[in-house]
Design a protein around this motif. Structure first.
Motif, PDB file in Angstrom:
ATOM      1  N   ALA A   1       0.863  -1.177   0.000  1.00 57.18           N
ATOM      2  CA  ALA A   1       0.000   0.000   0.000  1.00 57.18           C
ATOM      3  C   ALA A   1       0.898   1.225   0.000  1.00 57.18           C
ATOM      4  O   ALA A   1       1.919   1.263   0.697  1.00 57.18           O
ATOM      5  CB  ALA A   1      -0.922   0.007   1.212  1.00 57.18           C
TER       6      ALA A   1
ATOM      7  N   THR B   1      -5.576   0.986   4.746  1.00 62.49           N
ATOM      8  CA  THR B   1      -5.685   2.164   3.893  1.00 62.49           C
ATOM      9  C   THR B   1      -6.681   3.116   4.535  1.00 62.49           C
ATOM     10  O   THR B   1      -7.474   2.723   5.407  1.00 62.49           O
ATOM     11  CB  THR B   1      -6.179   1.789   2.495  1.00 62.49           C
ATOM     12  OG1 THR B   1      -7.490   1.202   2.602  1.00 62.49           O
ATOM     13  CG2 THR B   1      -5.235   0.819   1.809  1.00 62.49           C
TER      14      THR B   1
ATOM     15  N   ALA C   1     -10.378   1.880   4.082  1.00 67.49           N
ATOM     16  CA  ALA C   1     -10.781   0.801   4.982  1.00 67.49           C
ATOM     17  C   ALA C   1     -10.907   1.306   6.416  1.00 67.49           C
ATOM     18  O   ALA C   1     -11.817   0.892   7.157  1.00 67.49           O
ATOM     19  CB  ALA C   1      -9.771  -0.337   4.908  1.00 67.49           C
TER      20      ALA C   1
ATOM     21  N   GLU D   1      -7.499  -9.178   0.039  1.00 69.95           N
ATOM     22  CA  GLU D   1      -7.463  -7.728   0.251  1.00 69.95           C
ATOM     23  C   GLU D   1      -6.569  -7.366   1.421  1.00 69.95           C
ATOM     24  O   GLU D   1      -6.123  -6.221   1.548  1.00 69.95           O
ATOM     25  CB  GLU D   1      -8.880  -7.193   0.486  1.00 69.95           C
ATOM     26  CG  GLU D   1      -9.760  -7.199  -0.746  1.00 69.95           C
ATOM     27  CD  GLU D   1      -9.198  -6.380  -1.885  1.00 69.95           C
ATOM     28  OE1 GLU D   1      -8.941  -5.171  -1.669  1.00 69.95           O
ATOM     29  OE2 GLU D   1      -9.002  -6.938  -2.980  1.00 69.95           O
TER      30      GLU D   1
ATOM     31  N   TYR E   1      -3.335  -5.824   0.443  1.00 73.72           N
ATOM     32  CA  TYR E   1      -3.301  -4.411   0.049  1.00 73.72           C
ATOM     33  C   TYR E   1      -3.655  -3.492   1.216  1.00 73.72           C
ATOM     34  O   TYR E   1      -3.954  -2.313   0.997  1.00 73.72           O
ATOM     35  CB  TYR E   1      -4.293  -4.172  -1.087  1.00 73.72           C
ATOM     36  CG  TYR E   1      -4.137  -5.136  -2.243  1.00 73.72           C
ATOM     37  CD1 TYR E   1      -2.903  -5.313  -2.868  1.00 73.72           C
ATOM     38  CD2 TYR E   1      -5.215  -5.880  -2.695  1.00 73.72           C
ATOM     39  CE1 TYR E   1      -2.756  -6.200  -3.919  1.00 73.72           C
ATOM     40  CE2 TYR E   1      -5.084  -6.770  -3.751  1.00 73.72           C
ATOM     41  CZ  TYR E   1      -3.859  -6.929  -4.356  1.00 73.72           C
ATOM     42  OH  TYR E   1      -3.715  -7.812  -5.394  1.00 73.72           O
TER      43      TYR E   1
ATOM     44  N   ASN F   1      -6.278  -3.513   2.788  1.00 74.88           N
ATOM     45  CA  ASN F   1      -7.643  -3.086   2.480  1.00 74.88           C
ATOM     46  C   ASN F   1      -8.683  -3.944   3.177  1.00 74.88           C
ATOM     47  O   ASN F   1      -9.870  -3.852   2.876  1.00 74.88           O
ATOM     48  CB  ASN F   1      -7.865  -3.145   0.962  1.00 74.88           C
ATOM     49  CG  ASN F   1      -8.877  -2.140   0.478  1.00 74.88           C
ATOM     50  OD1 ASN F   1      -9.037  -1.066   1.077  1.00 74.88           O
ATOM     51  ND2 ASN F   1      -9.578  -2.469  -0.594  1.00 74.88           N
TER      52      ASN F   1
ATOM     53  N   ASP G   1     -13.745  -6.101   4.096  1.00 77.25           N
ATOM     54  CA  ASP G   1     -12.789  -5.442   3.191  1.00 77.25           C
ATOM     55  C   ASP G   1     -13.513  -4.537   2.212  1.00 77.25           C
ATOM     56  O   ASP G   1     -14.743  -4.550   2.104  1.00 77.25           O
ATOM     57  CB  ASP G   1     -11.889  -6.465   2.470  1.00 77.25           C
ATOM     58  CG  ASP G   1     -12.595  -7.265   1.375  1.00 77.25           C
ATOM     59  OD1 ASP G   1     -13.329  -6.677   0.555  1.00 77.25           O
ATOM     60  OD2 ASP G   1     -12.399  -8.490   1.319  1.00 77.25           O
ATOM     61  N   GLU G   2     -12.716  -3.759   1.481  1.00 77.82           N
ATOM     62  CA  GLU G   2     -13.241  -2.773   0.537  1.00 77.82           C
ATOM     63  C   GLU G   2     -12.852  -3.122  -0.902  1.00 77.82           C
ATOM     64  O   GLU G   2     -12.545  -2.230  -1.699  1.00 77.82           O
ATOM     65  CB  GLU G   2     -12.715  -1.370   0.894  1.00 77.82           C
ATOM     66  CG  GLU G   2     -13.342  -0.777   2.139  1.00 77.82           C
ATOM     67  CD  GLU G   2     -14.779  -0.324   1.918  1.00 77.82           C
ATOM     68  OE1 GLU G   2     -15.536  -1.040   1.237  1.00 77.82           O
ATOM     69  OE2 GLU G   2     -15.131   0.752   2.408  1.00 77.82           O
TER      70      GLU G   2
END
Length: 297
Positions: free
Chosen positions: A148, A170, A173, A220, A223, A225, A285-286
């Motif tokens: 990230a 992030t 998130a 995810e 990341y 996320n 997660d997103e």
């Protein structure tokens, strides 16, 4: 030779006419005697065999003229050679065209990965501050395709709810987690008459495949996320552990309600009943999907 033969024939015919006499001067067909036919009109006898040979009959019968192949194969080869001489030479193929030149404005480096794409988090960070989320920037994360560009270390959510341990996420998130936590507080007051003091975190950033499968698509979590919530801690009562509540109890009602509300803030919500890998926690997660599709199980 022809003249001598004609003379002999005429002499014989004249002699026959003298011997036979007048009675033989007429033929049965009423034609005048041959003695009266002019010599140049008397038919010639057939030529001798050797005289039948002409300029084209110089070879024995059954043979082709000299200089030519009498066999069919020879004739085919001769024809093929003549055809090859007459056929035009094959044209030389044109070389393949070169590809167009690469535009000067197209980057020549490797394809950007989630770890190298830098988002604009300015507005998001302002929203986190207004929500009361406690977060601080950390160094960029990069591990192959994982990482990230602008991760945050989130330590607390609105109303002082602590993350134990802190989560690396992030900004997007972290914002979803902070907004969901305000709904969790309301549901807890209604069903348990208590508000949570802490969220028990099972994991956040981790470079791994989905469900910890090395051959699967990256999770995810890779990341920063996604986050796994294992349970909720309260003051003055036992914690509520995800997947350990008994059906029909207030704790079970609380767990089911907060799980449903999570679907309003996260694009993916998995938990007990989704599969064996999520039997003891809520995975949130997103992950972005086409047309805003969400996965809530």
């Amino acid at each position: 030779m022809p003249g001598t033969i004609v003379g002999r024939i005429l002499a014989a015919l004249v002699g026959a006419a003298v011997v036979v006499g007048p009675a033989a001067s007429q033929t049965s067909a009423g034609q005048p005697p041959l003695s009266r036919v002019p010599a140049d009109q008397v038919p010639l006898p057939p030529p001798r065999p050797e005289e039948a040979k002409g300029p084209a009959a110089t070879e024995p019968a059954g043979k082709e003229p000299a200089g030519k192949d009498a066999s069919p194969e020879g004739a085919g080869k001769e024809t093929a050679r003549e055809t090859a001489k007459e056929a035009p030479a094959s044209p030389i193929p044109e070389p393949a065209p070169l590809p167009p030149e690469r535009p000067a404005d197209v980057p020549s480096g490797p394809t950007p990965t989630p770890a190298t794409i830098v988002p604009d988090d300015t507005a998001c960070l302002r929203r986190l501050d207004r929500l009361g989320v406690k977060a601080e920037p950390v160094a960029p994360l990069a591990d192959g395709l994982c990482g990230a560009a602008k991760p945050l270390r989130v330590t607390a959510l609105p109303d002082g709810v602590v993350l134990a341990p802190a989560a690396t996420l992030t900004c997007v998130a972290a914002e979803a987690l902070g907004r969901w936590s305000t709904e969790v507080r309301v549901i807890a007051e209604r069903t348990l008459s208590k508000v949570p003091q802490a969220f028990q975190i099972g994991g956040s950033y981790e470079c791994r495949g989905q469900n910890h499968d090395p051959s699967a698509k990256l999770s995810e979590h890779a990341y920063a996320n996604g986050v796994d919530v294992m349970g909720f801690a309260f003051e003055g009562r036992a914690p509520v552990t995800v997947g350990a509540t008994r059906e029909g109890t207030p704790e079970a009602a609380f767990e089911a309600a907060v799980r449903v509300r999570a679907c309003g803030f996260f694009r993916t919500v998995l938990g007990p009943g989704s599969d064996a890998a999520h039997a003891n926690h809520l995975h949130l997660d997103e992950r972005e999907r086409p047309a805003g599709h969400r996965l809530c199980q």
